[in-house]
Design a protein around this motif. Structure first.
Motif, PDB file in Angstrom:
ATOM      1  N   LEU A 206       0.868  -1.118  -0.085  1.00  0.00           N
ATOM      2  CA  LEU A 206      -0.214  -0.307   0.135  1.00  0.00           C
ATOM      3  C   LEU A 206       1.230   1.342   0.368  1.00  0.00           C
ATOM      4  N   ALA A 208      -0.062   5.932  -0.863  1.00  0.00           N
ATOM      5  CA  ALA A 208      -0.967   6.602  -0.654  1.00  0.00           C
ATOM      6  C   ALA A 208       0.432   8.111  -1.289  1.00  0.00           C
ATOM      7  N   GLU A 219       2.501   1.351   4.502  1.00  0.00           N
ATOM      8  CA  GLU A 219       1.377   1.372   4.761  1.00  0.00           C
ATOM      9  C   GLU A 219       1.778   1.377   6.214  1.00  0.00           C
ATOM     10  N   ILE A 222       1.463   5.205   6.533  1.00  0.00           N
ATOM     11  CA  ILE A 222      -0.068   6.170   5.973  1.00  0.00           C
ATOM     12  C   ILE A 222      -0.394   5.747   7.880  1.00  0.00           C
ATOM     13  N   ILE A 231      -5.265  12.661   2.485  1.00  0.00           N
ATOM     14  CA  ILE A 231      -4.401  11.751   1.916  1.00  0.00           C
ATOM     15  C   ILE A 231      -5.948  12.108   0.375  1.00  0.00           C
ATOM     16  N   ASP A 233      -4.698   9.969  -2.324  1.00  0.00           N
ATOM     17  CA  ASP A 233      -5.304   8.267  -2.906  1.00  0.00           C
ATOM     18  C   ASP A 233      -4.303   7.194  -3.372  1.00  0.00           C
ATOM     19  N   ILE A 234      -4.756   6.306  -2.519  1.00  0.00           N
ATOM     20  CA  ILE A 234      -3.732   4.970  -2.515  1.00  0.00           C
ATOM     21  C   ILE A 234      -4.220   4.143  -3.200  1.00  0.00           C
ATOM     22  N   HIS A 292      -7.866   4.767   5.307  1.00  0.00           N
ATOM     23  CA  HIS A 292      -6.397   4.712   4.628  1.00  0.00           C
ATOM     24  C   HIS A 292      -5.490   3.444   4.434  1.00  0.00           C
ATOM     25  N   SER A 293      -5.416   2.557   5.772  1.00  0.00           N
ATOM     26  CA  SER A 293      -4.731   1.382   5.302  1.00  0.00           C
ATOM     27  C   SER A 293      -5.466   0.492   6.096  1.00  0.00           C
ATOM     28  N   PRO A 297      -8.110   0.152   1.463  1.00  0.00           N
ATOM     29  CA  PRO A 297      -7.841  -0.689   0.834  1.00  0.00           C
ATOM     30  C   PRO A 297      -8.620  -1.904   0.480  1.00  0.00           C
ATOM     31  N   ASP A 327      -4.460   9.438   9.639  1.00  0.00           N
ATOM     32  CA  ASP A 327      -4.670   8.958   8.320  1.00  0.00           C
ATOM     33  C   ASP A 327      -5.481   9.643   8.322  1.00  0.00           C
TER      34      ASP A 327
END
Length: 671
Positions: A206, A208, A219, A222, A231, A233-234, A292-293, A297, A327
């Protein structure tokens, strides 16, 4: 589905929960306690921080075991010594800066059954089967490490949990198939609920991009402290390209970062078992956590949106974080909802109507009591673009940003039972102790500290302390506010003990409500049997009576009132008069109507619609319970009365008002 034996109604509810490691802990715990919930937890395994990241580098192709372990710790049974020992061993961490030779020696010792004393003492508590499998997994890891050593590749044992090494050994034993490893690990820990990796096991990494152009290359970055830029975009990157891009710690330029995404970004496919779980779910919960993690995802996975959208019957609940995380330092509730839908649509690849993905949003109510300086996720109805009838605002917080899982379960139960023909049992999860006070600076701080020390986990209950100041002119309120985690409120003017209790009832969130005074005339430990009678024996109202254990009541009253014989006689025989009046008017003999320790089922108490402001609230409660035919259980409690100089405030007129209330509610209109 299992039909009910008599009614034919369903008795099990299939719940699927998208989870990370720690964010859904209390929610998971509440779901697990309910016997009618069949729980499946979906995670991704892209975590790569600390020892987890070192293991992923040491064994190419393996995803991260950290969130697997965290969820297994919650899902595994804890009832037997062998289970508790297994959890202890899994959580045991090796020393920081542990040298390679010492780490290998320990792994070999565990594999051979000759571990150091502290580890061996817990190892001996395992079942024969558990001990055998534990050693086999460590033997697998040891053999792999010896092989890698010959190639100059040594594992860094620094601060590594034994559970991570155990998982790595299981992964090697299962032919390096990550999803088979999760299944085998779950079986080893004897999980009753299901834990599934959301993907088919593709080993992706991952990264970002932030709104200010900054880049997060893992990750671990993040979820760590960072600047406040959002953030934006990932992406999930294929392993070989990711490894070469970050080789030797080299920093990528923005152009190289974009090229890495263009060449290496992958969308993994959904695990077939996860797809089936989503398709058959009655409720799908998008849990809180590191968005975001741990969560976004998972939603990006190919097939997730399709399975959710095609399940038209399920309730789909988005539970927002209560407080900000590293995040999401600037996001509000609307941002999180929009980012969730963007991830689920795979950045626009899937055409998605929001109402097909989510039926209810759970956000933190902004007027809830909050700690000074706490960074809560803001919610603004004016900027929230989804219908408000899909939003549930309330104080979800247990403490320090964590959800009170019982509140989530309460709301879920109401949602489901309005739509699905399923009889879910009621589930108590929180006790609210309401403490009224007026000018009690001598005792209030100590009382609240003692109440905070009470532990109701044996009853599977959390607790909250609701303190209500009745308009004190001394330092009572200031001292109450100094006690951490006590929720404090204040009446705008002196109205009486009953008014303070009514405000406390209004603010209480628990399924059980207990009254307790701030004057230290009662012992806080006497709350335990009151609560036990409500939880285990299902009594709706339990009073702590002073009439049994207080054998020298006359002597105590003489000490309190001294030469004021009239007050002594009123106090001694006034309580008897109230009890006799209750018997005469309601055919119930209550030995201590004015006791300050009372416990109630919260729904029952609120249904009484109490109105009194003074001590007559006590007899209003008795009168209304009796008129409705509810039984009042009385349990003996300790009592040490204060003198007037020590702060005793009750007056003969209070007793008279209480007596008149018995008559008024007996002959007035039923409520």
């Amino acid at each position: 589905m299992t039909p009910g034996a008599d009614s034919g109604r369903r008795t099990k509810l299939n719940v699927v929960l998208f989870s990370g490691g720690s964010g859904t802990q209390s929610i998971t715990a509440a779901f697990l306690k309910h016997p009618q919930i069949s729980l499946t937890i979906l995670i991704n395994a892209y975590d790569d921080g600390h020892s987890t990241g070192r293991l992923r580098r040491f064994i190419p192709g393996m995803l991260g075991p950290s969130d697997v372990r965290k969820n297994i710790n919650r899902l595994m049974p804890q009832s037997q010594d062998c289970h508790r020992a297994l959890r202890w061993l899994s959580d045991y961490r090796l020393p920081t800066r542990m040298e390679y030779a010492a780490g290998m020696e320990l792994v070999e010792a565990i594999a051979s059954g000759s571990a150091p004393a502290e580890i061996a003492a817990n190892f001996d508590q395992l079942s024969v089967k558990q001990a055998r499998i534990f050693r086999e997994f460590f033997l697998r890891f040891h053999a792999y490490a010896i092989e890698q050593q010959s190639h100059g590749n040594r594992f860094d044992f620094d601060d590594c949990a034994l559970g991570n090494i155990l998982f790595a050994g299981c992964y090697l034993a299962e032919g390096r198939d990550f999803n088979r490893t999760v299944d085998a690990f779950s079986a080893f820990y004897e999980l009753e609920s299901r834990l599934l990796n959301i993907t088919q096991g593709e080993n992706l990494f991952l990264i970002a991009r932030k709104s200010d152009g900054g880049m997060l290359f893992s990750e671990a970055e993040i979820v760590s402290a960072q600047n406040p830029a959002k953030i934006e975009d990932i992406a999930l990157i294929e392993e070989s390209l990711y490894r070469s891009a970050i080789a030797n710690g080299r920093q990528l330029s923005p152009a190289e970062f974009d090229d890495l995404i263009a060449r290496g970004a992958r969308i993994p496919a959904i695990h077939p078992q996860a797809c089936a779980a989503l398709a058959s779910a009655d409720v799908i919960v998008y849990g809180p956590g590191t968005q975001h993690s741990s969560l976004f995802p998972s939603y990006l996975t190919r097939g997730v949106a399709e399975a959710i959208v095609n399940n038209k019957a399920a309730d789909k609940i988005f539970i927002s974080n209560i407080r900000r995380d590293f995040d999401i330092p600037e996001e509000d509730a609307h941002d999180l909802a929009q980012k969730f839908l963007a991830a689920l649509s795979r950045k626009g690849e899937v055409t998605l109507e929001w109402k097909d993905a989510v039926t209810h949003f759970f956000f933190q109510r902004q007027d809830a009591p909050q700690d000074a300086g706490a960074a809560y996720i803001p919610f603004d109805e004016a900027t929230f673009s989804f219908p408000m009838d899909a939003v549930k605002l309330r104080d979800w917080e247990d403490q320090e940003g964590r959800h009170a899982g019982g509140f989530v379960l309460d709301e879920l139960q109401q949602i489901v039972q309005s739509r699905i023909d399923i009889a879910l049992q009621s589930f108590r999860h929180l006790i609210s102790i309401v403490v009224p006070a007026l000018d009690e600076e001598r005792t209030v701080e100590e009382t609240l500290k003692r109440l905070m020390a009470l532990d109701f986990q044996v009853f599977d209950l959390g607790k909250e302390i609701i303190f209500v100041d009745g308009g004190s002119k001394d330092r009572t309120l200031e001292l109450a506010r100094s006690v951490r985690n006590v929720k404090t409120y204040r009446l705008d003017r002196q109205q009486g003990r009953g008014a303070a209790l009514r405000l406390g009832i209004e603010k209480a969130r628990g399924d059980i409500i207990v009254f307790f005074p701030a004057d230290m005339e009662y012992l806080e430990r006497d709350i335990y049997p009151v609560v036990l009678s409500i939880v285990r024996n299902n009594f709706g109202a339990v009073f702590g009576t002073r009439a049994v254990k207080c054998t020298d009541l006359s002597g105590r009253l003489k000490n309190i009132y001294g030469k004021a014989r009239g007050l002594y006689l009123v106090s001694k025989y006034g309580g008897m008069l109230l009890s006799t009046a209750t018997l005469f008017l309601y055919n119930r003999y209550v030995t201590d109507t004015l006791t300050s320790i009372k416990g109630f089922d919260a729904k029952l108490l609120r249904s009484l619609h109490l109105k009194s402001d003074g001590m007559n609230l006590d007899t209003e409660i008795v009168a209304k319970l009796c008129r409705r035919g509810h039984y009042i259980l009385e349990i003996p409690v300790e009592y040490k009365a204060r003198t007037k100089t020590e702060g005793k405030k009750s007056k003969p007129m209070d007793g008279l008002k209480a007596l008149l209330a018995l008559f008024r509610f007996r002959f007035g209109a039923a409520e």
